[in-house]
Write an enzyme that holds these catalytic residues in place. Structure first.
Site, PDB file in Angstrom:
ATOM      1  N   CYS A  92      34.074  41.288  22.025  1.00  0.00           N
ATOM      2  CA  CYS A  92      33.467  42.207  20.909  1.00  0.00           C
ATOM      3  C   CYS A  92      34.446  41.777  19.699  1.00  0.00           C
ATOM      4  O   CYS A  92      33.917  41.805  18.548  1.00  0.00           O
ATOM      5  CB  CYS A  92      33.779  43.800  21.460  1.00  0.00           C
ATOM      6  N   CYS A 186      33.962  51.181  26.376  1.00  0.00           N
ATOM      7  CA  CYS A 186      33.157  52.101  25.822  1.00  0.00           C
ATOM      8  C   CYS A 186      31.673  52.429  25.821  1.00  0.00           C
ATOM      9  O   CYS A 186      30.876  53.534  25.913  1.00  0.00           O
ATOM     10  CB  CYS A 186      33.268  51.769  24.150  1.00  0.00           C
TER      11      CYS A 186
END
Length: 345
Positions: A92, A186
């Site tokens: 990410c 997340c």
């Protein structure tokens, strides 16, 4: 003073990073990425909006859900299905977070981007990330940032501890000053990896055999997506001694169990190596520390080119425990600067 785009996650670290930069006189612009639709992500976005309003800075919200799914979530599922242990933050940071921030930087005519990471960036002929001397150091997760990305990056929290950051948040009147740190991935609800893979990707639990290092069947496992190298708890098998996952074999649907000493390795192979302080053309690199996971204390060693088979080999001064395929090995020099790093094959 500079115009700086700050990634506002909704947490206290990025909020204080923005506050510090504004306090120094910089023109600060907040940037928030939409990456995944969960109740938690909605709460985090509202928190980011509240921070931007309190600090009186603009907040740009960018929709990166499609890119996040392709680069991070799909990658996560593919790695687990292949018997590896992915770290989605590593992907990410490089492919989504910094791309979003740099795009926003260019769109807004800014010079730099900033985040709330606990790390430092330095220039010593080449750009590199440096470890910071506290327990929250996050340099490991930043090993694959490029020279171009690092040349436009600042880390305002590099000199502070978490306790100091919370005190600053209170001083700044930030509503999230006491917000707890997020310890989970997340996009995984309730940290249930197997459930997420089953429900979203139809990766079914496929029971198979536990075997020892000689191939002898020891019992049955629930499916390889439930396990990672080095795991001891939750195996659901009693052998009268402490036992650990040594290897995951997706082709035969086997999980290899072994004694603790068998989970150590003296060398490993890396793929997709990214070079920071060390130039790529260097054939051998000696490291004061090599970390094979985020919380690893590190072990001295070296990395060299595999002239016969291609790629790179890492050798450790002493064997290291549970170096899991899919995680990263990150090499540091005597000054705690990242030399290079790559993914463990």
């Amino acid at each position: 003073m500079s115009r700086i785009v700050v990634g506002l996650s909704g947490g206290v670290d990025s909020a204080v990073a923005a506050w510090l930069l504004k306090k120094e006189g910089h023109e600060v612009i907040g940037c928030r990425m939409r990456t995944f639709d969960t109740e938690e992500s909605v709460i985090e976005e509202e928190s980011a909006k509240a921070v931007a309003e309190h600090l009186q800075i603009p907040l740009i919200i960018k929709d990166y859900r499609e890119e996040f799914k392709k680069c991070v979530i799909d990658y996560f599922a593919e790695e687990y299905a292949a018997g590896r242990t992915p770290n989605p933050c590593l992907i990410c940071n490089r492919k989504v977070k910094w791309q979003s921030l740099l795009t926003c930087m260019n769109d807004e005519g800014a010079e730099y981007v900033a985040t709330g990471h606990y790390a430092a960036v330095e220039y010593e002929g080449r750009w590199c990330v440096r470890r910071v001397g506290n327990a929250k150091d996050q340099s490991y997760a930043l090993f694959n940032l490029t020279q171009e990305e690092l040349s436009h990056t600042v880390f305002p929290l590099s000199k502070f501890t978490k306790d100091e950051i919370r005190l600053m948040a209170e001083e700044a009147g930030l509503s999230n000053s006491k917000k707890p740190d997020s310890m989970e991935i997340c996009f995984i609800p309730e940290n249930d990896y197997a459930g997420f893979l089953r429900d979203r990707f139809n990766i079914a639990d496929c029971p198979g055999n536990y075997v020892d290092v000689n191939g002898n069947v020891l019992g049955r496992h629930e499916g390889i997506i439930h396990y990672t190298v080095g795991q001891r708890k939750g195996l659901g098998i009693a052998l009268g001694k402490r036992i650990f996952v040594k290897e995951i074999r997706p082709l035969t649907n086997e999980v290899v169990l072994a004694d603790d000493e068998d989970v150590f390795t003296g060398s490993l192979r890396l793929r997709d190596v990214n070079f920071q302080l060390a130039p790529e053309e260097k054939e051998e690199i000696t490291a004061r520390l090599i970390k094979v996971r985020y919380a690893d204390h590190g072990m001295p060693g070296r990395m060299y080119r595999d002239e016969k088979n291609g790629g790179y080999i890492v050798e450790f001064e002493k064997p290291v425990r549970a170096a899991a395929p899919g995680q990263a090995a990150v090499l540091y020099d005597e000054e705690d600067r990242i030399l290079c790093g790559g993914f463990i094959e």
